[in-house]
Design a protein around this motif. Structure first.
Motif, short mmCIF file in Angstrom:
data_model
loop_
_atom_site.label_atom_id
_atom_site.label_comp_id
_atom_site.label_asym_id
_atom_site.label_seq_id
_atom_site.Cartn_x
_atom_site.Cartn_y
_atom_site.Cartn_z
N ASP A 103 8.69 -3.67 -9.98
CA ASP A 103 7.49 -4.53 -9.26
C ASP A 103 6.21 -3.73 -9.60
N PHE A 104 6.23 -2.34 -9.44
CA PHE A 104 5.09 -1.46 -9.60
C PHE A 104 4.39 -1.93 -10.98
N GLU A 105 5.28 -1.62 -12.09
CA GLU A 105 4.86 -1.83 -13.48
C GLU A 105 4.44 -3.27 -13.82
N ALA A 106 4.93 -4.28 -13.04
CA ALA A 106 4.33 -5.59 -13.21
C ALA A 106 2.85 -5.78 -12.57
N LEU A 107 2.81 -5.11 -11.30
CA LEU A 107 1.65 -5.07 -10.51
C LEU A 107 0.38 -4.79 -11.44
N LEU A 108 0.84 -3.44 -12.05
CA LEU A 108 -0.29 -2.67 -12.90
C LEU A 108 -0.72 -3.60 -14.23
N ARG A 109 0.26 -4.29 -14.74
CA ARG A 109 0.00 -5.02 -16.01
C ARG A 109 -0.86 -6.18 -15.34
N GLU A 110 -0.50 -6.79 -14.46
CA GLU A 110 -1.17 -7.87 -13.95
C GLU A 110 -2.57 -7.62 -13.43
N ASN A 111 -2.95 -6.44 -12.94
CA ASN A 111 -4.12 -6.24 -12.08
C ASN A 111 -4.43 -4.88 -12.76
N PRO A 112 -5.43 -4.75 -13.92
CA PRO A 112 -5.70 -3.58 -14.34
C PRO A 112 -6.69 -2.77 -13.36
N THR A 113 -7.44 -3.57 -12.30
CA THR A 113 -8.31 -2.74 -11.56
C THR A 113 -7.51 -1.84 -10.61
N ILE A 114 -6.49 -2.12 -10.22
CA ILE A 114 -5.51 -1.39 -9.42
C ILE A 114 -5.25 -0.26 -10.10
N SER A 115 -4.80 -0.29 -11.52
CA SER A 115 -4.43 1.07 -12.31
C SER A 115 -5.59 1.80 -12.39
N MET A 116 -6.86 1.22 -12.78
CA MET A 116 -8.05 2.30 -12.70
C MET A 116 -8.18 2.99 -11.31
N SER A 117 -7.93 2.33 -10.15
CA SER A 117 -8.15 2.95 -8.84
C SER A 117 -7.26 3.91 -8.63
N LEU A 118 -6.00 4.00 -9.26
CA LEU A 118 -4.88 5.04 -8.97
C LEU A 118 -5.11 6.06 -9.95
N ASN A 119 -5.74 6.14 -11.02
CA ASN A 119 -6.06 7.13 -11.92
C ASN A 119 -6.30 8.33 -11.40
N LYS A 120 -7.50 8.47 -10.54
CA LYS A 120 -7.74 9.70 -10.08
C LYS A 120 -6.80 10.23 -8.81
N ILE A 121 -6.17 9.42 -8.13
CA ILE A 121 -5.26 9.89 -7.26
C ILE A 121 -3.94 10.63 -7.89
N VAL A 122 -3.71 9.82 -8.95
CA VAL A 122 -2.43 10.23 -9.84
C VAL A 122 -2.74 11.54 -10.60
N ALA A 123 -3.99 11.69 -11.23
CA ALA A 123 -4.41 12.89 -11.57
C ALA A 123 -4.31 14.16 -10.75
N GLU A 124 -4.70 14.06 -9.77
CA GLU A 124 -4.76 15.12 -8.63
C GLU A 124 -3.38 15.36 -8.15
N ARG A 125 -2.45 14.20 -7.84
CA ARG A 125 -1.05 14.50 -7.68
C ARG A 125 -0.31 15.47 -8.89
N VAL A 126 -0.69 14.95 -10.28
CA VAL A 126 -0.17 15.61 -11.19
C VAL A 126 -0.49 17.24 -11.35
N GLU A 127 -1.87 17.31 -11.17
CA GLU A 127 -2.47 18.59 -10.89
C GLU A 127 -1.72 19.52 -10.03
N ALA A 128 -1.52 18.98 -8.69
CA ALA A 128 -0.71 19.71 -7.64
C ALA A 128 0.47 20.04 -7.89
N GLN A 129 1.07 19.10 -8.78
CA GLN A 129 2.38 19.22 -9.28
C GLN A 129 2.56 20.30 -10.29
N ASN A 130 1.61 20.51 -11.11
CA ASN A 130 1.68 21.57 -12.00
C ASN A 130 1.67 23.01 -11.26
N ILE A 131 0.58 22.85 -10.38
CA ILE A 131 0.34 24.07 -9.52
C ILE A 131 1.74 24.73 -9.08
#
Length: 665
Positions: free
Chosen positions: A115-143
């Protein structure tokens, strides 16, 4: 509130989605499914596929992570309504990194991966909004990648490590020092990325690396309530040692030091704090330190001097008042040896530019011994002087200190007075403190309130209120004395009368119905009045308040095992005004006294008990010589007279008398 509203509210409070617009949240809400989990049910398990994320509607869950070394699941976090979990596994497709257990009936909204992947395909704006948050989470994960997890239940923590950080900081910042090695402090943290907490820790632990490990908040709470007090208490317990265990063969020991030490000559300043501490805790240095202390105790030393020299490290003992060199150590042991002593006396090993004072307490052969440690920077390194304070000496009583019965009776008569002031005078190291403590021990009882102000407190006396002077905060002798007068005291001891204010308050205390003991630096008993006059104390106040003065010295006692008679030289006999054919004693020298002829020390006392005639002279401000003559007429034995008694009793030698007492014709 309907289900749709519940989902929208949860999404708007969730960190991952709260920045999305209402339209985007509505599209996301349509993909959520609600599930309910009973208590003690696993919602996800560590290592399972990351095929969904969860948003807690209501209830509570524990996040648990398995510690690899023990196989125990540790609770690393507790989550409530509005929190989400599983989002990183959903984004990355990696297996679950932790197990999540419902601790009570818990309702969650589930967003499955398809459902999450389908949501991102159908609504690119949601994908853009999540980019920053995901990047911060990945950075924290790396730390946090590679960050260990520590179970406090299975970890042994030393008291010295715990004391690196104050308890208040541990509780407030939710951190815990766990271990120290290779210049790295392992720091347990509830939130390992809390920069403010790390900065706070660095105020107390400087110049070392910090390795953060994850610990459970619940375990930290249990540790601080139960384990922390026990560990600290054990760390503060007095060290149980035996003199026989302390002593090693010094030649073999120095060979071990030379063999095992790897510090290069001439490079002391390049040694790091961690390396220095490691060397100080090494077996050869620990053995060397123990042996120095043990040998000093066995030989009856009162002080240990460890002195850095240009080409070595000299160790001297003060035995029976005389300094003697015991050993000369290689220069390479200076830093680790000094650091070892500073560690056990709780001094800062990183501070080498300023003087420091510390204390060690040991229990040796069922006898409590204090060591007062002082460090001072010198040209070739820090010099350490350790004063050995044997607490058993203060419990002997005056009769064990004073061998002459009339003098003992006179002093006991003085301390039996209900009020007034008694001065004890003499140079540093003449036994003034021991005399005062022994007098207090005789006066100490359940119906007497005794308070002392000292700098420093040399002995701990049971049943007596002792106050340590602290000039850094304005707690001086005068201030404590003023406070004592409001504490309903019977007896007051002032460690030293140093200035006019202290002297005046002590006199006023004596005039208002208190018995006061204090020390003063004066050459003999009659000189005390001139010293008080120089401080600005009016003679009439002194004359009405004073009970008496005890002036004292310490001379070495002849060794009883090798004592022999001899006839003194005629010149000496005439100088000391000894009768002809007088036989005196000296020590020949034996193994018991290390061939010195002396074993222990004995006191020399000049006791001036103030009578009415003397009060008249004191009140008029008479000079020292007049007071001395009047005191002798009243029966005072001078220091010389007392020395002659000791000579005739075979307790000391002419050499000791001439070295210690100024003979006046």
């Amino acid at each position: 509130m309907n289900s749709c509203s519940d989902k929208m509210m949860c999404l708007s409070k969730t960190e991952l989605f709260k920045s999305l617009s209402p339209e985007e949240l509505q599209k996301l809400e349509s993909r959520l499914k609600e599930r309910v989990y009973p208590p003690n049910t696993a919602i996800v398990r560590e290592g399972a596929p990351g095929d969904a994320m969860f948003i807690i509607k209501d209830g509570k869950v524990d996040v648990k992570k398995r510690e690899q070394s023990t196989g125990i699941d540790m609770t690393i976090a507790s989550l409530g309504g509005g929190a989400c979990f599983g989002e990183m596994a959903l984004l990355t497709g990696n297996p679950r990194s932790a197990t999540v257990m419902a601790t009570m009936a818990t309702s969650v909204f589930v967003l499955e991966k398809k459902d999450f992947e389908a949501l991102l395909r159908e609504n690119p704006t949601i994908s853009m909004s999540l980019n920053k948050i995901v990047a911060e989470r990945v950075e924290a994960q790396n730390i946090q990648r590679g960050m260990g997890v520590k179970s406090l239940a299975t970890t042994n923590i030393d008291a010295d490590i715990l004391l690196l950080i104050p308890k208040q900081t541990i509780t407030r910042q939710k951190v815990l020092p766990i271990s120290y090695a290779n210049n790295t402090l392992m720091l347990g943290m509830i939130k390992p990325n809390d920069i403010l907490a790390i900065d706070e820790v660095r105020k107390f632990v400087k110049g070392v690396a910090i390795e953060q490990v994850l610990i459970s908040e619940d375990e930290l709470k249990v540790f601080m309530e139960k384990d922390y007090p026990e560990i600290i208490k054990k760390g503060e317990e007095k060290i149980e040692v035996s003199i026989d265990n302390l002593l090693d063969n010094m030649d073999n020991l120095q060979s071990d030091i030379l063999k095992d030490m790897e510090i290069e000559e001439g490079k002391e300043d390049e040694i790091g704090v961690a390396d220095l501490e490691s060397e100080a805790q090494g077996a050869p240095i620990v053995r060397l330190t123990n042996s120095i202390i043990g040998m000093a105790l066995k030989k009856g030393a009162s002080d240990i001097h460890i002195e850095p020299m240009e080409k070595g490290c000299r160790v001297r003992y003060r035995i029976d008042g005389m300094l003697k060199e015991e050993m000369m150590l290689p220069r390479k042991v200076i830093l680790p040896l000094i650091s070892r002593i500073k560690i056990i006396s709780k001094l800062d090993i990183t501070e080498r530019r300023m003087p420091q004072d510390g204390r060690i307490t040991m229990r040796i052969d069922n006898k409590s011994v204090d060591f007062r440690v002082s460090s001072v920077p010198t040209k070739f390194g820090e010099k350490i002087c350790t004063r050995i304070l044997d607490k058993s000496n203060t419990m002997l009583g005056l009769d064990k200190l004073i061998s002459h019965r009339p003098t003992l009776d006179l002093i006991r008569e003085m301390i039996a007075k209900p009020y007034g002031i008694i001065y004890v005078t003499g140079p540093t190291g003449s036994g003034k403190s021991t005399t005062l403590y022994s007098a207090l021990a005789e006066k100490n009882s359940i119906d007497v309130n005794i308070s002392t102000v000292e700098d420093p407190i040399e002995y701990d006396l049971a049943g007596i209120n002792q106050v340590q002077v602290n000039s850094d905060i304005g707690l001086d002798f005068a201030r404590v004395l003023r406070a004592f007068l409001r504490q309903d005291p019977d007896i007051i001891l002032v460690g030293e009368t140093r200035d006019k204010e202290t002297a005046k308050i002590a006199v006023e205390a004596a005039l208002t119905g208190h018995l006061v003991f204090t020390t003063l630096h004066a050459n003999d008993a009659p000189s005390t009045f001139m010293r008080l006059n120089e401080m600005g104390i009016e003679p009439f106040l002194v004359s009405t308040s004073i009970i008496g003065i005890i002036s004292q010295r310490l001379v070495r006692r002849i060794c009883p095992n090798c004592k022999e008679k001899y006839k003194p030289d005629n010149v000496i006999a005439k100088y000391l005004e000894l009768p002809e054919d007088t036989e005196l004693y000296k020590g020949k020298g034996c193994d018991t006294c290390n061939m010195s002829g002396y074993k222990g020390r004995v006191g020399v006392y000049e006791v001036l008990s103030v009578n009415e005639s003397l009060r008249h002279f004191i009140g008029e401000g008479a000079d020292t010589q007049t007071i001395r003559q009047e005191a002798i007429r009243g029966g005072m034995r001078s220091l010389k007279d007392y020395c002659l008694i000791l000579l005739n009793e075979g307790l000391t030698t002419v050499d000791e008398v001439l070295r210690t007492v100024a003979i006046q014709s």
